[in-house]
Motif scaffolding. Structure first.
Motif, PDB file in Angstrom:
ATOM      1  N   ALA A 195       0.837  -1.208   0.000  1.00 18.87           N
ATOM      2  CA  ALA A 195       0.000   0.000   0.000  1.00 18.87           C
ATOM      3  C   ALA A 195       0.867   1.251   0.000  1.00 18.87           C
ATOM      4  O   ALA A 195       0.598   2.222  -0.718  1.00 18.87           O
ATOM      5  CB  ALA A 195      -0.928  -0.018   1.211  1.00 18.87           C
ATOM      6  N   GLU A 208       2.860   2.622  -3.233  1.00 13.43           N
ATOM      7  CA  GLU A 208       2.182   3.441  -4.239  1.00 13.43           C
ATOM      8  C   GLU A 208       2.555   4.916  -4.134  1.00 13.43           C
ATOM      9  O   GLU A 208       2.288   5.695  -5.048  1.00 13.43           O
ATOM     10  CB  GLU A 208       0.667   3.294  -4.100  1.00 13.43           C
ATOM     11  N   GLU A 233       5.156   8.308  -3.516  1.00  9.76           N
ATOM     12  CA  GLU A 233       6.510   8.792  -3.777  1.00  9.76           C
ATOM     13  C   GLU A 233       7.144   9.199  -2.449  1.00  9.76           C
ATOM     14  O   GLU A 233       6.940  10.306  -1.958  1.00  9.76           O
ATOM     15  CB  GLU A 233       6.466   9.977  -4.749  1.00  9.76           C
TER      16      GLU A 233
END
Length: 226
Positions: free
Chosen positions: A191, A194, A196
């Motif tokens: 999770a 995802e 940056e």
């Protein structure tokens, strides 16, 4: 009127990480609203996040404190604004999921000394606004088997994990047993992948207040513009 105040790093509201953190913990401190937890496998996310929920998704810079006699929230706001106008944003190599004892958090990758300097400034320069801890508060903190240095910081600064004892982290769980922490870590890793998170920029500090129910609300986020 809030009963306590705190200075945290919080991701800018509306960004993907801020939104995920609010949903994961179940409390959006920016909006002052409860959030539905994400559906991640068979995890009981509400149970996993019960302890840190009331604070919202954050990294502690100056921990919760009561205002000292003669000080006001407006004066605290003004002082924090001055500090943030003089302090520069901090660039980290990134944030990574890690175990800190029995709980999970996002922690800095690489050198985070500049973030430690920023936190030390907040702790020291804004200390005039902090009322001394009560005997009950001191006793509670001392139950964590503090070192001599940590106990000295507790007495002087109201919190044991400051200055050279400071370790920045964005809390993601309460204390978990070994099987549970492994399951949560395994579920969280994809999770978080995802987002940056490398590199990562600490670009502001947030003043929060604790309401009568113990929930923290974002009062204002100040950009680091020095």
């Amino acid at each position: 009127m809030f009963k306590r105040y705190a200075i945290y790093y919080t991701p800018e509201p509306g960004t993907p990480l801020a939104d995920f953190g609010a949903r994961w913990l179940g409390w959006d401190s920016a909006g002052g609203v409860a959030c539905a937890h994400p559906d991640i496998g068979d995890l009981d996310v509400a149970a996993v996040t019960e302890t840190p929920r009331k604070y919202g998704f954050h990294g502690t810079i100056k921990p919760p404190f009561r205002l000292s006699e003669g000080q006001t929230a407006d004066a605290l706001k003004a002082a924090l604004a001055v500090l943030c106008s003089d302090a520069t944003a901090v660039s980290l190599d990134g944030l990574a999921l890690a175990r800190l004892g029995r709980f999970l958090a996002l922690v800095p990758s690489g050198d985070a000394s500049s973030l430690g300097v920023l936190a030390a400034r907040a702790v020291q320069e804004l200390d005039v606004f902090r009322a001394p801890p009560t005997d009950t508060e001191l006793a509670k903190r001392r139950g964590a088997n503090l070192s001599a240095a940590q106990d000295a910081y507790l007495v002087r600064w109201g919190y044991p994990y400051v200055l050279d004892q400071f370790r920045f982290h964005l809390t993601l769980s309460g204390k978990l047993d070994k099987p549970t922490i492994t399951r949560v870590e395994t579920a969280l890793a994809p999770a978080l992948a995802e987002f940056e998170l490398s590199p990562y920029r600490i670009d502001g500090l947030t003043l929060l207040g604790e309401d009568e129910n113990g929930l923290f609300h974002q009062i204002r986020r100040y950009a680091l513009t020095g």
